[in-house]
Design an enzyme around this catalytic site. Structure first.
Site, mmCIF file in Angstrom:
data_model
loop_
_atom_site.group_PDB
_atom_site.id
_atom_site.type_symbol
_atom_site.label_atom_id
_atom_site.label_comp_id
_atom_site.label_asym_id
_atom_site.label_seq_id
_atom_site.Cartn_x
_atom_site.Cartn_y
_atom_site.Cartn_z
ATOM 1 N N ARG A 59 -106.620 59.309 34.868
ATOM 2 C CA ARG A 59 -106.558 57.949 34.313
ATOM 3 C C ARG A 59 -105.764 57.003 35.206
ATOM 4 N NH1 ARG A 59 -106.646 61.269 29.726
ATOM 5 N NH2 ARG A 59 -104.406 61.492 29.917
ATOM 6 N N GLU A 96 -95.293 71.145 27.989
ATOM 7 C CA GLU A 96 -94.846 71.641 26.687
ATOM 8 C C GLU A 96 -95.277 73.111 26.517
ATOM 9 O OE1 GLU A 96 -96.101 69.116 23.583
ATOM 10 O OE2 GLU A 96 -94.908 70.158 22.052
HETATM 11 P P1 AMP Z 1 -96.320 63.184 30.737
HETATM 12 O O1 AMP Z 1 -95.936 63.829 29.434
HETATM 13 O O2 AMP Z 1 -95.530 61.903 30.975
HETATM 14 O O3 AMP Z 1 -96.236 64.120 31.895
HETATM 15 O O4 AMP Z 1 -97.831 62.737 30.571
HETATM 16 C C1 AMP Z 1 -98.881 63.501 31.080
HETATM 17 C C2 AMP Z 1 -100.145 62.711 31.188
HETATM 18 O O5 AMP Z 1 -100.752 62.671 29.928
HETATM 19 C C3 AMP Z 1 -99.988 61.290 31.688
HETATM 20 O O6 AMP Z 1 -100.754 61.194 32.860
HETATM 21 C C4 AMP Z 1 -100.578 60.419 30.591
HETATM 22 O O7 AMP Z 1 -101.674 59.708 31.121
HETATM 23 C C5 AMP Z 1 -101.090 61.365 29.544
HETATM 24 N N1 AMP Z 1 -100.530 61.149 28.201
HETATM 25 C C6 AMP Z 1 -99.528 61.830 27.629
HETATM 26 N N2 AMP Z 1 -99.303 61.408 26.382
HETATM 27 C C7 AMP Z 1 -100.186 60.417 26.151
HETATM 28 C C8 AMP Z 1 -100.461 59.567 25.022
HETATM 29 N N3 AMP Z 1 -99.778 59.641 23.880
HETATM 30 N N4 AMP Z 1 -101.447 58.658 25.148
HETATM 31 C C9 AMP Z 1 -102.157 58.585 26.294
HETATM 32 N N5 AMP Z 1 -101.952 59.351 27.381
HETATM 33 C C10 AMP Z 1 -100.973 60.262 27.314
#
Ligand code: AMP
Length: 172
Positions: A59, A96
């Site tokens: 994305r 996680e």
């Molecule tokens: P992170 O937990 O910051 O490592 O997020 C991992 C990936 O998942 C990122 O690239 C976000 O684009 C996506 N992501 C995680 N949580 C969400 C959410 N609640 N809504 C949309 N995208 C998410």
């Protein structure tokens, strides 16, 4: 910004129970919202001398490519393992449940580069922290970190290196 916010779609329990997924496809498909995103992102870095925008699969490719185009910079993908064809460097990080790995081409960034790393959403920050370390290992002049959406309650900013220069267009 209110216009963009009005186009973000919240999807409950995706991809798993308890997560409210911020769906940006409804922003990207709207011509006016897409135009505003490109403009607002690029205004953040207009005078910074940015030479490369790094987008995180998948994305982060959309906003990242638009940002690179607007700034007259190059675009570099960070991808999941096994997708990049040439020599890569990789980083593994904790999720996680289990671990994940991301890769970047070894020759993608040089010491002369000024880099923005872009992803659509900051959640826990694990992915961006790993991408930051990958880019940092290539020793560019400066690294900026950018998101369209920051989910403040998840504290992802605290999981990024303290020196990281982080900007998000929208914080929830
Ligand atoms: P992170 O937990 O910051 O490592 O997020 C991992 C990936 O998942 C990122 O690239 C976000 O684009 C996506 N992501 C995680 N949580 C969400 C959410 N609640 N809504 C949309 N995208 C998410």
């Amino acid at each position: 910004m209110e216009y963009i916010k009005s186009k973000i779609r919240d999807i409950a329990d995706f991809p798993q129970k308890g997560v409210i997924f911020k769906d940006l496809t409804t922003v990207f498909k709207d011509p006016r919202a897409l135009h505003i995103i490109g403009w607002d992102l690029s205004q953040l870095y207009r005078d910074k001398g940015v030479t490369k925008v790094v987008g995180i699969e998948s994305r982060g490719f959309i906003g990242g490519a638009i940002l690179a185009f607007e700034l007259g910079a190059g675009f570099v993908p960070v991808r999941k393992p096994g997708k990049l064809p040439a020599d890569t460097v990789s980083a593994t990080y904790d999720k996680e449940y289990g671990k994940d790995t991301i890769e970047i081409h070894r020759d993608a960034i040089t010491e002369d580069d000024i880099v923005v790393i872009h992803d659509d959403v900051l959640a826990t920050g694990g992915t961006m922290a790993a991408a930051y370390n990958l880019v940092k290992s290539m020793n560019p002049k400066k690294i900026y970190v950018n998101f369209i959406i920051e989910l403040g309650a998840l504290g992802g900013r605290g999981n990024l290196p303290a020196e990281a220069d982080v900007t998000s267009l929208i914080t929830y």
